[in-house]
Design an enzyme around this catalytic site. Structure first.
Site, PDB file in Angstrom:
ATOM      1  N   ARG A 219     -10.169  -0.003  15.147  1.00  0.00           N
ATOM      2  CA  ARG A 219     -10.055   0.833  13.952  1.00  0.00           C
ATOM      3  C   ARG A 219     -11.100   0.375  12.938  1.00  0.00           C
ATOM      4  NH1 ARG A 219      -4.251   1.159  10.898  1.00  0.00           N
ATOM      5  NH2 ARG A 219      -4.936  -0.864  10.088  1.00  0.00           N
TER       6      ARG A 219
ATOM      7  N   MET B  94       9.923  24.754   0.373  1.00  0.00           N
ATOM      8  CA  MET B  94       9.130  23.804  -0.412  1.00  0.00           C
ATOM      9  C   MET B  94      10.021  22.933  -1.305  1.00  0.00           C
ATOM     10  SD  MET B  94       6.042  24.491  -3.126  1.00  0.00           S
ATOM     11  CE  MET B  94       5.096  25.469  -1.968  1.00  0.00           C
TER      12      MET B  94
ATOM     13  N   TYR C 104      13.948  31.368   4.940  1.00  0.00           N
ATOM     14  CA  TYR C 104      12.733  32.096   5.297  1.00  0.00           C
ATOM     15  C   TYR C 104      12.668  32.390   6.790  1.00  0.00           C
ATOM     16  CZ  TYR C 104      10.770  31.057   0.684  1.00  0.00           C
ATOM     17  OH  TYR C 104      10.532  30.984  -0.655  1.00  0.00           O
TER      18      TYR C 104
ATOM     19  N   LYS D 263       0.840  -1.197   0.000  1.00  0.00           N
ATOM     20  CA  LYS D 263       0.000   0.000   0.000  1.00  0.00           C
ATOM     21  C   LYS D 263       0.882   1.257   0.000  1.00  0.00           C
ATOM     22  CE  LYS D 263      -0.304  -0.320   5.054  1.00  0.00           C
ATOM     23  NZ  LYS D 263      -1.044  -0.949   6.143  1.00  0.00           N
TER      24      LYS D 263
HETATM   25  C1  LIG Z   1      -0.232  -1.881   6.900  1.00  0.00           C
HETATM   26  C2  LIG Z   1      -0.803  -3.135   7.408  1.00  0.00           C
HETATM   27  C3  LIG Z   1       0.010  -4.271   7.581  1.00  0.00           C
HETATM   28  C4  LIG Z   1       1.518  -4.241   7.455  1.00  0.00           C
HETATM   29  O1  LIG Z   1       2.101  -3.818   8.682  1.00  0.00           O
HETATM   30  P1  LIG Z   1       3.686  -3.733   8.863  1.00  0.00           P
HETATM   31  O2  LIG Z   1       3.865  -3.280  10.260  1.00  0.00           O
HETATM   32  O3  LIG Z   1       4.149  -2.698   7.879  1.00  0.00           O
HETATM   33  O4  LIG Z   1       4.250  -5.065   8.574  1.00  0.00           O
HETATM   34  C5  LIG Z   1      -0.622  -5.459   7.924  1.00  0.00           C
HETATM   35  N1  LIG Z   1      -1.966  -5.520   8.110  1.00  0.00           N
HETATM   36  C6  LIG Z   1      -2.757  -4.437   7.987  1.00  0.00           C
HETATM   37  C7  LIG Z   1      -4.216  -4.576   8.235  1.00  0.00           C
HETATM   38  C8  LIG Z   1      -2.214  -3.208   7.650  1.00  0.00           C
HETATM   39  O5  LIG Z   1      -2.995  -2.134   7.549  1.00  0.00           O
END
Ligand SMILES: *Cc1c(COP(=O)(O)O)cnc(C)c1O
Length: 372
Positions: A136, A313, A264, A38
């Site tokens: 979550r 930036m 800046y 991801k």
């Molecule tokens: C991002 C994620 C992972 C991976 O976690 P890591 O700590 O990067 O290995 C696994 N399961 C879910 C549901 C996640 O959102």
């Protein structure tokens, strides 16, 4: 790795292969691996990383959103892809591209079933997510009966896996809580298997759980950060190799007098005759302003030098007083001498945030040793 001529993010596929081998060496022989790619492969390049992982034998991929899964399909990835947090507005394209949704609530399950039925699907593979304490996303243990009843009403979907996510697998002070999450997931899994009459695949572990809770591997593990070279502890980091190296160059060098300022808001005031270097990388590239004013450092010819003043930036300035270097020289921002956890820690953050913040403006360059 070679000298750079601009700001680049080098992606070391040999390091990726090393990390994959290390992580899989910690698994039981039958445990499958889901590579989490991801957020552009944790800020690297999801498609390049996924192609390499596919050639190494990874079983499954995970992304957060449908768009990310489509990018993998467009790159030719044929392995199954779990979409962890799909939105109903994208369910049609998810099915069109053979992506597999995580269904985590009654609303999401109902709306997926409606779309799957509308598209005349049969036994479309879905993954049911349970909340065991992260609070979550996920169904609760008390939802199992409702889920199985809904499934009995439709031919359109079939549960391929049940999963949950740990809240603190990297924190040994939370060991008791984590063991509770694991036990809770086991109960949910056996309750579901009994109600369904078959046993879907089970998975709960992220990278730190692979390393700290070998008893919780179930059928598959979901590893992200470890593949990219970080293990959430110095001890584990020693076995892993950072996959991305963020490099830049010195655009210009200035010598300034005591009392003069840099950048800046005149945030840096020289107290001595200072030599400063300006680099072509700024907060738009993912270098947070929180790293300005001496908080963050970069490495030039082996020397660690502080960022001075406010990060702009497109640029930032560093103090190179007394350092032997010239315009055009290479600058390492993330590399072996200073990795992403080191730099993230200096501003109170973690490798995950720093890596995923590296913006798409930064050119990605894939490196791999020639195969013998
Ligand atoms: C991002 C994620 C992972 C991976 O976690 P890591 O700590 O990067 O290995 C696994 N399961 C879910 C549901 C996640 O959102």
């Amino acid at each position: 790795m070679s000298q750079t001529h601009e700001t680049v993010l080098e992606i070391d596929l040999d390091a990726l292969a090393h990390n994959y081998e290390f992580l899989t060496s910690k698994l039981h022989p039958d445990t499958k691996v889901m590579g989490v790619v991801k957020a552009f492969g944790y800020g690297s390049d999801a498609c390049e990383v996924a192609k390499e992982l596919a050639s190494l034998g990874v079983d499954y991929f995970a992304v957060a959103y449908v768009k990310e899964g489509i990018a993998l399909r467009d790159a030719g990835i044929t392995q199954p892809i779990l979409v962890l947090h799909p939105q109903p507005v994208h369910f049609e394209s998810l099915i069109d591209r053979c992506l597999e949704p995580a269904l985590y609530s009654a609303r999401i399950l109902r709306s997926f079933v409606a779309v799957a039925e509308g598209k005349k699907q049969q036994d479309y593979p879905v993954h049911i997510k349970f909340n065991t304490g992260l609070n979550r996303l996920g169904f609760w243990e008390s939802d199992t009966e409702w889920i199985v009843e809904r499934l009995a009403e439709t031919q359109s979907i079939k549960i391929k896996s049940l999963f949950s996510h740990l809240a603190a697998s990297e924190d040994m002070n939370e060991r008791e809580f984590t063991l509770g999450q694991i036990a809770n997931f086991k109960n949910i899994a056996s309750d579901m298997a009994e109600r369904l009459g078959y046993r879907p695949m089970l998975h709960q572990s992220n990278t730190s759980a692979i390393l700290n809770y070998p008893e919780a591997q179930f059928d598959m593990v979901r590893t992200g950060i470890g593949l990219y070279g970080y293990g959430n502890s110095e001890a584990y980091d020693a076995n892993l190799k950072p996959v991305v190296h963020l490099k830049s160059i010195i655009s210009q060098i200035h010598t300034i007098e005591p009392g003069e300022t840099v950048g800046y808001n005149r945030a840096y005031k020289a107290t001595h005759f200072a030599k400063t270097a300006t680099l072509p990388i700024g907060h738009a590239d993912g270098i947070s302003r929180n790293l300005g004013n001496g908080v963050g450092k970069v490495v030039i010819n082996g020397h660690s030098v502080p960022i001075i003043g406010n990060v702009c930036m497109d640029m930032l300035m560093v103090d190179i007083t007394g350092i032997d270097c010239k315009e055009g020289d290479e600058v390492i921002i993330i590399g072996s001498q200073q990795n992403a956890s080191d730099l993230a820690e200096s501003m109170g953050s973690i490798s995950y945030e720093l890596l995923t913040a590296i913006s798409q403006r930064v050119k990605r360059v894939v490196r791999r040793k020639p195969k013998r």
